[in-house]
Design an enzyme around this catalytic site. Structure first.
Site, PDB file in Angstrom:
ATOM      1  N   ASN A  40       0.828  -1.205   0.000  1.00  0.00           N
ATOM      2  CA  ASN A  40       0.000   0.000   0.000  1.00  0.00           C
ATOM      3  C   ASN A  40       0.863   1.256   0.000  1.00  0.00           C
ATOM      4  O   ASN A  40       0.608   2.214  -0.742  1.00  0.00           O
ATOM      5  CB  ASN A  40      -0.910   0.019   1.226  1.00  0.00           C
ATOM      6  CG  ASN A  40      -1.899  -1.131   1.248  1.00  0.00           C
ATOM      7  OD1 ASN A  40      -2.248  -1.690   0.217  1.00  0.00           O
ATOM      8  ND2 ASN A  40      -2.346  -1.493   2.441  1.00  0.00           N
ATOM      9  N   ALA A 260      -5.298   1.206   5.805  1.00  0.00           N
ATOM     10  CA  ALA A 260      -4.178   1.874   5.132  1.00  0.00           C
ATOM     11  C   ALA A 260      -3.987   3.327   5.536  1.00  0.00           C
ATOM     12  O   ALA A 260      -3.240   4.053   4.886  1.00  0.00           O
ATOM     13  CB  ALA A 260      -4.291   1.778   3.616  1.00  0.00           C
ATOM     14  N   ASP A 263      -0.384   3.353   6.396  1.00  0.00           N
ATOM     15  CA  ASP A 263       0.423   3.094   5.206  1.00  0.00           C
ATOM     16  C   ASP A 263       0.510   4.338   4.326  1.00  0.00           C
ATOM     17  O   ASP A 263       1.576   4.657   3.782  1.00  0.00           O
ATOM     18  CB  ASP A 263      -0.175   1.938   4.394  1.00  0.00           C
ATOM     19  CG  ASP A 263      -0.420   0.694   5.224  1.00  0.00           C
ATOM     20  OD1 ASP A 263       0.277   0.518   6.244  1.00  0.00           O
ATOM     21  OD2 ASP A 263      -1.309  -0.097   4.857  1.00  0.00           O
TER      22      ASP A 263
END
Length: 322
Positions: A40, A260, A263
């Site tokens: 990601n 995410a 990320d």
């Protein structure tokens, strides 16, 4: 052009489809995708116009082919992806319980990515790290290798740092990936000692060091540059020139999916630092992107939803570590 090596694992994801069945029922419908924390980050780095290669091992199957095709389409370099005949990528399934909470089930013990530190190509792959400006990996990355593999990786990173490569460690901690917390604490300590930049959070560190204060947790990390994300959308910063605190701007859209968030924060932070921003400005960029990502379902938001590009400063040049 500044370059980043992201090391990790991407797995096949089976996600319960909306209306696909109730918890405890007889089956249900699932949608298939791909997921992985460092992957990601690599995708968001590529979207932020950073040259990035993904380091992993995959099989020679159709699913692995799909992964490589998708990464290439996003601008992520795949020349460091090793393909292993007869192997497969790992698999995980997300299932909703009666309260709508997510449960994760993993099948990854024999995944190709776990072999990356024990292949005929490993020395060549690890020696290539010295050609990158930044090496980025997470605790999840380290959890898929055995002790010998982690030592081999750390030794290569230390060699690369002598030539100016910087090591960014993200403490993305998942207890299920470790045999016990004592092993995790030992590996974290080694990563903290080797890193130039650590991206961490109270969620990760309190799972390993319960009951400690923010100051005590930060004191455990000797790295010169530290980003410490709190439970609220605020980051505490420590860097050679001082300290700082950066908060996210108030949300104007509803939160849909927090997948995410960390990320994407990491990608925006790294991209900003490579473009010449200071840690405070980089953390602001991280919060801005993470705030966008959580307004969309899934780990990777539509390309049109990415923030507008800003004119970068001159990139930071590499300097050898003394």
């Amino acid at each position: 052009m500044a370059s980043v090596a992201c090391i990790g694992e991407c797995m096949v994801e089976l996600r319960q489809a909306q209306g696909g069945g109730q918890s405890g029922g007889q089956g249900g419908l699932y949608s298939r995708g791909f997921g992985g924390d460092t992957l990601n980050t690599a995708v968001y780095l590529a979207r932020l116009e950073v040259k990035v290669d993904y380091f992993t091992a995959l099989g020679d199957d159709a699913l692995s082919d799909e992964m490589v095709t998708a990464w290439t389409a996003e601008g992520v370099g795949t020349r460091r992806v090793v393909r292993l005949p007869g192997k497969l990528p790992g698999l995980y399934m997300i299932q909703l319980d009666a309260k709508g909470e997510r449960q994760f089930f993993h099948w990854r013990e024999s995944a190709a990515a776990r072999r990356l530190m024990d292949l005929p190509e490993t020395d060549e792959i690890l020696n290539s790290l010295m050609s990158y400006d930044i090496v980025y990996l997470s605790a999840i990355t380290l959890s898929i290798y055995d002790q010998a593999g982690r030592e081999r990786l750390f030794a290569a990173i230390k060699r690369a740092r002598l030539l100016g490569t910087r090591f960014v460690f993200d403490t993305n901690f998942r207890a299920r990936g470790w045999p016990d917390r004592d092993v995790a604490r030992e590996v974290f300590a080694a990563a903290f000692e080797a890193a130039d930049i650590v991206l961490t959070s109270t969620e990760d560190l309190l799972a390993l060091y319960p009951g400690e204060s923010h100051a005590e947790l930060m004191a455990r990390i000797p790295t010169p540059e530290l980003v410490f994300r709190l439970a609220e959308p605020v980051s505490l910063l420590r860097f050679p020139d001082g300290t700082g605190q950066v908060g996210a701007e108030p949300m104007t859209k509803p939160v849909v999916d927090t997948t995410a968030a960390g990320d994407s924060f990491a990608a925006a932070y790294i991209a900003a630092r490579l473009a010449g921003s200071d840690p405070v400005e980089a953390a602001q960029a991280g919060h801005r992107l993470a705030s966008l990502v959580i307004c969309y379902p899934g780990a990777i938001i539509p390309a049109y939803a990415m923030p507008p590009k800003k004119r970068p400063r001159p990139a930071i040049s590499r300097q050898a570590t003394k």
